[in-house]
Design a protein around this motif. Structure first.
Motif, PDB file in Angstrom:
ATOM      1  N   ALA A  51      19.183 -19.342 -87.018  1.00 55.26           N
ATOM      2  CA  ALA A  51      19.855 -20.209 -85.989  1.00 55.26           C
ATOM      3  C   ALA A  51      19.327 -21.631 -86.315  1.00 55.26           C
ATOM      4  N   CYS A  52      17.996 -21.746 -86.208  1.00 56.79           N
ATOM      5  CA  CYS A  52      17.336 -23.007 -86.499  1.00 56.79           C
ATOM      6  C   CYS A  52      17.724 -23.664 -87.605  1.00 56.79           C
ATOM      7  N   GLU A  53      17.982 -22.938 -88.662  1.00 53.70           N
ATOM      8  CA  GLU A  53      18.390 -23.486 -90.155  1.00 53.70           C
ATOM      9  C   GLU A  53      19.756 -24.073 -89.879  1.00 53.70           C
ATOM     10  N   GLU A  54      20.879 -23.197 -89.085  1.00 51.39           N
ATOM     11  CA  GLU A  54      21.992 -23.624 -88.925  1.00 51.39           C
ATOM     12  C   GLU A  54      22.206 -24.980 -88.039  1.00 51.39           C
ATOM     13  N   ILE A  55      21.211 -25.117 -87.047  1.00 52.12           N
ATOM     14  CA  ILE A  55      21.173 -26.446 -86.378  1.00 52.12           C
ATOM     15  C   ILE A  55      20.860 -27.431 -87.077  1.00 52.12           C
TER      16      ILE A  55
END
Length: 266
Positions: A48-52
């Protein structure tokens, strides 16, 4: 003074290795170490952090909208931070920030480092200012600020892992000044290692791999790849170049920020 985090010896050994193949081998086990540390929840939070990060960088690339952090983005990143390291009793303060405030303060911080280049003479000042601005949010200090900002500029900024604070500074101080020292050491190490043929390495990823090395060294069924690896300091590299008869070698730094790449699948 707090005791060093378990596994920091492996991080310290890795920080002296400039052979990129060792870093690549350790990075391939990053996903497994996330699973080992925090289960599927931490793996999902990391994704999720990579997607952000991708969302923010695409916003900047398109230039049709400003990049900023929403409350949900912030909650996801802080939850990842706590799951990767140690939870802190800060949720009450963090969730007291309004959506408007989080968006405005994060945009102000992002604007400071948006156009920064790795060779800028005042880069440390710019990065420090961005950390201080984001730290204006309730419940957010330099470590949490680095978690957010390193997703926006992974080519320039590292997350303030406890393991790499112990590795480079020998102590854990969660201040902007300590972060600047840590981040400078990590940026210098990225230059020594090089990006590889596909720009594999950036500053944020370097921090992830140092953390991964610490976690790997604690697993009895895993090989500590930092033990016995060939250590080549920057000075040793220079001596090798100077000893190359009849050749004049001039090193130039890349003036363009490193490209952000998606993590390799393991």
């Amino acid at each position: 003074m707090p005791k060093p985090r378990p596994g920091v010896e492996a991080s310290s050994r890795l920080s002296k290795i400039t052979d990129i193949s060792t870093w690549i081998s350790i990075e391939k086990q990053y996903g497994e170490m996330l699973l080992h540390k925090g289960g599927k929840k931490l793996v999902d939070l990391d994704i999720a952090c990579e997607e952000i990060s991708i969302k923010w960088q695409e916003a900047v690339t398109r230039k049709k909208e400003d990049a900023f952090c929403t409350c949900q983005d912030l909650y996801t990143i802080i939850e990842w931070k706590f799951a990767t390291g140690k939870p802190r009793p800060l949720w009450k303060h963090i969730k007291s920030n309004s959506e408007e405030t989080v968006r405005k303060v994060s945009k102000d911080a992002f604007d400071l480092i948006h156009k920064a280049k790795c060779h800028d003479k005042n880069l440390n000042t710019v990065i420090g200012n961005a950390v201080d601005v984001l730290s204006q949010l309730k419940g957010i200090g330099p470590a949490s600020a680095s978690a957010v900002l390193s997703l926006f500029r992974p080519d320039l900024m590292v997350f303030m892992y406890d393991e790499i604070l112990d590795c480079f500074l020998g102590e854990r101080k969660y201040t902007t000044a300590a972060y600047i020292k840590l981040n400078t050491s990590c940026r210098d190490l990225v230059k020594d290692i090089g990006g590889g043929d596909d720009d594999f390495m950036n500053v944020r990823k370097l921090g992830q791999i140092l953390w991964c090395a610490a976690r790997l060294s604690l697993c009895k069924d895993k090989v500590d790849l930092t033990e016995g690896a060939v250590i080549s300091s920057c000075q040793e590299k220079k001596e090798m170049v100077l000893g190359d008869v009849g050749k004049d070698v001039t090193r130039t730094d890349d003036e363009n920020p490193m490209k952000t790449v998606k993590r390799r699948k393991t």
